[in-house]
Design a protein around this motif. Structure first.
Motif, PDB file in Angstrom:
ATOM      1  N   GLY A 290       8.918  40.559 100.739  1.00 14.58           N
ATOM      2  CA  GLY A 290       8.349  39.307 101.489  1.00 14.58           C
ATOM      3  C   GLY A 290       7.061  38.957 101.110  1.00 14.58           C
ATOM      4  N   SER A 291       6.068  40.115 101.293  1.00 15.63           N
ATOM      5  CA  SER A 291       4.656  39.761 101.107  1.00 15.63           C
ATOM      6  C   SER A 291       4.414  39.355  99.929  1.00 15.63           C
ATOM      7  N   ARG A 292       5.122  39.921  98.645  1.00 17.95           N
ATOM      8  CA  ARG A 292       4.791  39.577  97.246  1.00 17.95           C
ATOM      9  C   ARG A 292       5.410  38.033  96.875  1.00 17.95           C
ATOM     10  N   LEU A 293       6.432  37.678  97.792  1.00 24.11           N
ATOM     11  CA  LEU A 293       7.039  36.333  97.784  1.00 24.11           C
ATOM     12  C   LEU A 293       6.119  35.293  98.392  1.00 24.11           C
ATOM     13  N   ALA A 294       5.223  35.509  99.359  1.00 24.65           N
ATOM     14  CA  ALA A 294       4.696  34.652 100.141  1.00 24.65           C
ATOM     15  C   ALA A 294       3.744  33.601  99.349  1.00 24.65           C
ATOM     16  N   ARG A 295       2.936  34.319  98.521  1.00 29.59           N
ATOM     17  CA  ARG A 295       2.052  33.170  97.633  1.00 29.59           C
ATOM     18  C   ARG A 295       2.885  32.456  96.639  1.00 29.59           C
ATOM     19  N   PRO A 296       3.646  32.814  95.820  1.00 29.21           N
ATOM     20  CA  PRO A 296       4.421  31.962  94.874  1.00 29.21           C
ATOM     21  C   PRO A 296       5.254  31.041  95.586  1.00 29.21           C
ATOM     22  N   LEU A 297       5.863  31.524  97.062  1.00 32.37           N
ATOM     23  CA  LEU A 297       6.538  30.440  97.625  1.00 32.37           C
ATOM     24  C   LEU A 297       5.814  29.254  97.983  1.00 32.37           C
ATOM     25  N   ALA A 298       4.636  29.531  98.776  1.00 33.66           N
ATOM     26  CA  ALA A 298       3.787  28.622  99.132  1.00 33.66           C
ATOM     27  C   ALA A 298       3.174  27.701  98.076  1.00 33.66           C
ATOM     28  N   ALA A 299       3.140  28.172  96.909  1.00 35.12           N
ATOM     29  CA  ALA A 299       2.615  27.512  95.679  1.00 35.12           C
ATOM     30  C   ALA A 299       3.568  26.527  95.345  1.00 35.12           C
ATOM     31  N   ARG A 300       4.860  26.789  95.478  1.00 31.52           N
ATOM     32  CA  ARG A 300       5.990  25.922  95.237  1.00 31.52           C
ATOM     33  C   ARG A 300       6.468  24.962  96.150  1.00 31.52           C
ATOM     34  N   PHE A 301       6.395  25.478  97.443  1.00 31.98           N
ATOM     35  CA  PHE A 301       7.074  24.467  98.360  1.00 31.98           C
ATOM     36  C   PHE A 301       5.941  24.010  99.441  1.00 31.98           C
ATOM     37  N   GLY A 302       4.680  24.682  99.411  1.00 31.60           N
ATOM     38  CA  GLY A 302       3.833  24.291 100.468  1.00 31.60           C
ATOM     39  C   GLY A 302       3.774  25.332 101.696  1.00 31.60           C
ATOM     40  N   ARG A 303       2.246  25.503 101.954  1.00 25.61           N
ATOM     41  CA  ARG A 303       2.185  26.732 102.950  1.00 25.61           C
ATOM     42  C   ARG A 303       2.708  26.257 104.267  1.00 25.61           C
ATOM     43  N   HIS A 304       2.750  25.079 104.610  1.00 25.51           N
ATOM     44  CA  HIS A 304       3.265  24.764 106.163  1.00 25.51           C
ATOM     45  C   HIS A 304       4.786  25.021 105.929  1.00 25.51           C
ATOM     46  N   GLN A 305       5.422  24.370 104.841  1.00 27.51           N
ATOM     47  CA  GLN A 305       6.941  24.433 104.878  1.00 27.51           C
ATOM     48  C   GLN A 305       7.292  25.932 104.741  1.00 27.51           C
ATOM     49  N   VAL A 306       6.700  26.919 104.099  1.00 28.65           N
ATOM     50  CA  VAL A 306       7.153  28.150 103.963  1.00 28.65           C
ATOM     51  C   VAL A 306       6.871  28.952 105.254  1.00 28.65           C
ATOM     52  N   LEU A 307       5.693  28.832 105.878  1.00 28.79           N
ATOM     53  CA  LEU A 307       5.499  29.369 107.291  1.00 28.79           C
ATOM     54  C   LEU A 307       6.355  28.907 108.211  1.00 28.79           C
ATOM     55  N   PHE A 308       6.693  27.563 108.362  1.00 27.21           N
ATOM     56  CA  PHE A 308       7.977  26.969 109.173  1.00 27.21           C
ATOM     57  C   PHE A 308       8.900  27.647 108.869  1.00 27.21           C
ATOM     58  N   ALA A 309       9.562  27.745 107.770  1.00 24.68           N
ATOM     59  CA  ALA A 309      10.713  28.206 107.581  1.00 24.68           C
ATOM     60  C   ALA A 309      10.986  29.855 107.652  1.00 24.68           C
ATOM     61  N   SER A 310       9.975  30.518 107.285  1.00 22.08           N
ATOM     62  CA  SER A 310      10.041  32.016 107.644  1.00 22.08           C
ATOM     63  C   SER A 310      10.101  32.238 109.118  1.00 22.08           C
ATOM     64  N   GLY A 311       9.180  31.379 109.874  1.00 24.24           N
ATOM     65  CA  GLY A 311       9.108  31.705 111.180  1.00 24.24           C
ATOM     66  C   GLY A 311      10.549  31.319 111.930  1.00 24.24           C
TER      67      GLY A 311
END
Length: 419
Positions: free
Chosen positions: A272-293
């Motif tokens: 998950g920690s390795r996926l955080a940056r590429p996911l945020a770059a593709r979908f946006g930080r807030h969207q990934v933060l909310f979805a993972s939360g």
């Protein structure tokens, strides 16, 4: 380990120091309860008090440390806290060697270590903000997160083997030495650090103690994340002792099966920690933060349905893998969001207030859920925690706020570059 981006020699030393400390903590995981039971022959009430009081009292002692850390150079503070943890932990094997180790010493050491941990994290977050440019903070936090989960995978099993061969005191010594090595690594970071300028009164005031909470509770994005974090962390940590009682007691799992069920899924945290940056770059930080939360709350009811045998082990591993993977994505994004939305002159107080609140809530909910389990049984208490966790996504922020601290950040980075 994450993203392949070089962040410089100074960050490399900081990361190495963090890694050494994290592995030492992993090796020493669970050593104090084992010492209390196997060496001091303490009962369940004393073991529970050791776990809860150390965290709660340590958090109370850490309250004035936030303002104290804020207006001092962060690297010396971090080294001081490492040396304080080294001295406190090293006193345990020394007292044991002379036959003077007692429960009161374990309690005092756990309190001191808890307070020093909070002060170290507050200083470390503030220092990282000056050391790494804002656009690279997510990479840095992801690397710290991946190190945490790697240490969690490897540390406890190795610590368990060391305890089996040499006794629980040896892992406390290893933990102590890791903090000494961490202090040396932080010293090797080098470079000059400008002394933070104090605005307003020359001395610490009572209002400074509350500044971190004031910033959190008045920020439209940090406030819901704060309440979400303390509730989620508190309920997850409160559930772990109940699941241990259920699995090791009523369901008859062997200790190695219990350890495997919790250690193996920690690989998900690394992923998950390795996926955080590429996911945020593709979908946006807030969207990934909310979805993972949201997703980390979806696994909460699983532990209440654990059964004996292989199906029970598989269920726990699947639930833990899903939870830990979501946390591995969520945590570095949360850490980066906090730094992005906090001005440099209040980072230490904000992180300290956050950690104090989290530690206090974990201690309180652990005690409360222990009482609930005593009245209703561990399954019912686990189910109650799971239902409440399902509601926690309601506390997550729905919209993204622009960072408030960019101009001040630029000034700090220029000061560091000039130094």
């Amino acid at each position: 380990m994450t993203g392949g981006r070089a962040l410089g020699r100074r960050f490399g030393w900081l990361w190495a120091a963090y890694a050494v400390s994290a592995y030492g903590t992993g090796l020493g995981f669970g050593a104090f309860p084992l010492i209390a039971v196997l060496v001091l022959h303490c009962g369940p009430a004393q073991v529970a008090a050791l776990a809860a009081a150390g965290r709660a009292v340590g958090a109370v002692l850490a309250v004035p440390l936030g303002p104290w850390v804020e207006f001092r150079r962060k690297r010396p503070v971090m080294m001081t806290m490492d040396l304080a943890r080294f001295a406190a932990l090293a006193s345990v094997p020394v007292a044991y060697a002379f036959g003077r180790l007692g429960f009161a010493q374990l309690l005092v050491v756990s309190v001191l270590v808890a307070a020093a941990d909070i002060a170290f994290r507050a200083a470390g977050g503030a220092y990282l903000k000056t050391l790494v440019p804002p656009e690279h903070l997510l990479v840095a936090n992801s690397r710290f997160e991946s190190t945490t989960w790697t240490a969690t995978v490897l540390g406890p099993p190795l610590g368990g083997a060391a305890i089996g061969m040499f006794g629980p005191v040896i892992t406390v010594l290893a933990d102590a030495v890791s903090h000494l090595l961490s202090a040396l690594g932080i010293r090797a970071v080098g470079g000059s650090e400008p002394r933070p300028a104090r605005s307003g009164a020359a001395r610490m005031r009572a209002a400074d103690l509350l500044e971190g909470w004031r910033h959190i509770l008045t920020h439209p994005g940090l406030r819901p994340l704060f309440f979400n974090t303390i509730v989620v962390n508190g309920l997850i940590m409160a559930s772990e002792p109940l699941l241990a009682v259920l699995m090791l007691g009523r369901l008859g799992f062997a200790p190695w099966q219990y350890t495997l069920a919790f250690a193996a899924p920690c690989v998900g945290g690394l992923v998950g920690s390795r996926l955080a940056r590429p996911l945020a770059a593709r979908f946006g930080r807030h969207q990934v933060l909310f979805a993972s939360g949201v997703l980390r709350a979806c696994w909460s009811l699983g532990p209440a349905f654990v059964r004996p045998g292989v199906p029970g082990i598989v269920l726990v591993i699947v639930v833990q893998l899903g939870l830990v993977t979501c946390c591995g994505v969520y945590n570095p994004l949360l850490a980066t969001y906090r730094l992005d939305h906090t001005a440099p002159d209040r980072v230490a107080r904000t992180l300290s207030a956050w950690a104090v609140s989290s530690s206090t809530s974990i201690a309180a909910l652990t005690a409360l859920w222990g009482l609930l389990a005593a009245l209703t049984g561990p399954r019912t208490a686990l189910a109650a925690a799971g239902v409440l966790l399902l509601a926690t996504p309601l506390l997550l922020p729905r919209r993204e706020d622009a960072p408030r601290s960019e101009p001040t950040d630029a000034g700090v980075r220029e000061a560091v570059d000039r130094a």
